[in-house]
Motif scaffolding. Structure first.
Motif, PDB file in Angstrom:
ATOM      1  N   PHE A  24      -6.425  12.683  -3.135  1.00  0.00           N
ATOM      2  CA  PHE A  24      -5.170  13.178  -2.564  1.00  0.00           C
ATOM      3  C   PHE A  24      -3.985  13.070  -3.531  1.00  0.00           C
ATOM      4  N   ASP A  25      -4.264  12.972  -4.833  1.00  0.00           N
ATOM      5  CA  ASP A  25      -3.266  13.079  -5.897  1.00  0.00           C
ATOM      6  C   ASP A  25      -2.222  11.957  -5.885  1.00  0.00           C
ATOM      7  N   TRP A  26      -2.715  10.737  -5.958  1.00  0.00           N
ATOM      8  CA  TRP A  26      -1.814   9.585  -5.979  1.00  0.00           C
ATOM      9  C   TRP A  26      -0.822   9.659  -7.126  1.00  0.00           C
ATOM     10  N   ARG A  27      -1.237  10.156  -8.266  1.00  0.00           N
ATOM     11  CA  ARG A  27      -0.360  10.209  -9.439  1.00  0.00           C
ATOM     12  C   ARG A  27       0.933  10.961  -9.133  1.00  0.00           C
ATOM     13  N   ASN A  28       0.834  12.157  -8.604  1.00  0.00           N
ATOM     14  CA  ASN A  28       2.049  12.927  -8.321  1.00  0.00           C
ATOM     15  C   ASN A  28       2.853  12.325  -7.180  1.00  0.00           C
ATOM     16  N   TRP A  29       2.170  11.744  -6.212  1.00  0.00           N
ATOM     17  CA  TRP A  29       2.880  11.051  -5.131  1.00  0.00           C
ATOM     18  C   TRP A  29       3.668   9.871  -5.719  1.00  0.00           C
ATOM     19  N   ALA A  30       3.026   9.080  -6.557  1.00  0.00           N
ATOM     20  CA  ALA A  30       3.681   7.898  -7.134  1.00  0.00           C
ATOM     21  C   ALA A  30       4.875   8.292  -7.992  1.00  0.00           C
ATOM     22  N   ARG A  31       4.757   9.380  -8.706  1.00  0.00           N
ATOM     23  CA  ARG A  31       5.867   9.843  -9.550  1.00  0.00           C
ATOM     24  C   ARG A  31       7.049  10.292  -8.691  1.00  0.00           C
ATOM     25  N   SER A  32       6.779  10.972  -7.590  1.00  0.00           N
ATOM     26  CA  SER A  32       7.879  11.523  -6.796  1.00  0.00           C
ATOM     27  C   SER A  32       8.408  10.563  -5.734  1.00  0.00           C
ATOM     28  N   VAL A  33       7.563   9.744  -5.153  1.00  0.00           N
ATOM     29  CA  VAL A  33       8.004   8.888  -4.045  1.00  0.00           C
ATOM     30  C   VAL A  33       8.467   7.514  -4.528  1.00  0.00           C
TER      31      VAL A  33
END
Length: 154
Positions: A24-33
């Motif tokens: 579920f794309d933790w990398r992009n979530w972590a960068r944005s959230v």
């Protein structure tokens, strides 16, 4: 169930958690959230280390029972500070890893402490150890771009 068994279950649960995060794309979530400057390579290396630590803590459980407690604390801290609280702060925006944090990390982490029945000093030590393990990659990620740590400088 004994401490050895729950320690191996914790390692397997962490592997499933990593799969959820990746899918579920933790990398992009972590960068944005949570504004963590993470790349996929960071994710892979950090989680490889977590799996190795999981295997180590499970193998050490018979002779060093604090090891599974530190790993359980790591799981609970990860669930709380990197999934549940950000999910709440982001007003319900899905956090990759949230499902396994709720369904696996909390029950297995708590069960580890119940099975081990440690004294308060051991609980405190395990929580400190888990917090340090959780903080280490975050601190390194946030500091790696500072000039002192950059290896591409003259």
């Amino acid at each position: 169930m004994d401490l050895d068994t729950i320690a191996w279950i914790a390692t397997a649960a962490y592997a499933v958690h990593i799969l959820e995060e990746y899918t579920f794309d933790w990398r992009n979530w972590a960068r944005s959230v949570i504004r963590l400057p993470v790349e996929w390579s960071d994710f892979y290396v950090t989680n490889a280390v977590v799996v190795v630590l999981g295997i180590c803590q499970a193998m050490l459980a018979p002779k060093l029972p604090v090891a599974p407690l530190i790993y359980a604390a790591l799981m609970i801290i990860n669930a709380t500070f990197f999934h549940v609280l950000p999910f709440l702060r982001a007003r319900g925006r899905f956090s990759p890893g949230l499902v396994t944090a709720l369904v696996l990390f909390y029950p297995i982490g708590i069960a580890t402490f119940v099975i081990a029945a440690p004294g308060i000093g051991t609980v405190v030590g395990a929580v400190v150890g888990g917090a340090l393990l959780m903080a280490a990659p975050v601190v390194m990620l946030t500091q790696k771009s500072r000039p002192y740590f950059r290896q591409d400088r003259a």
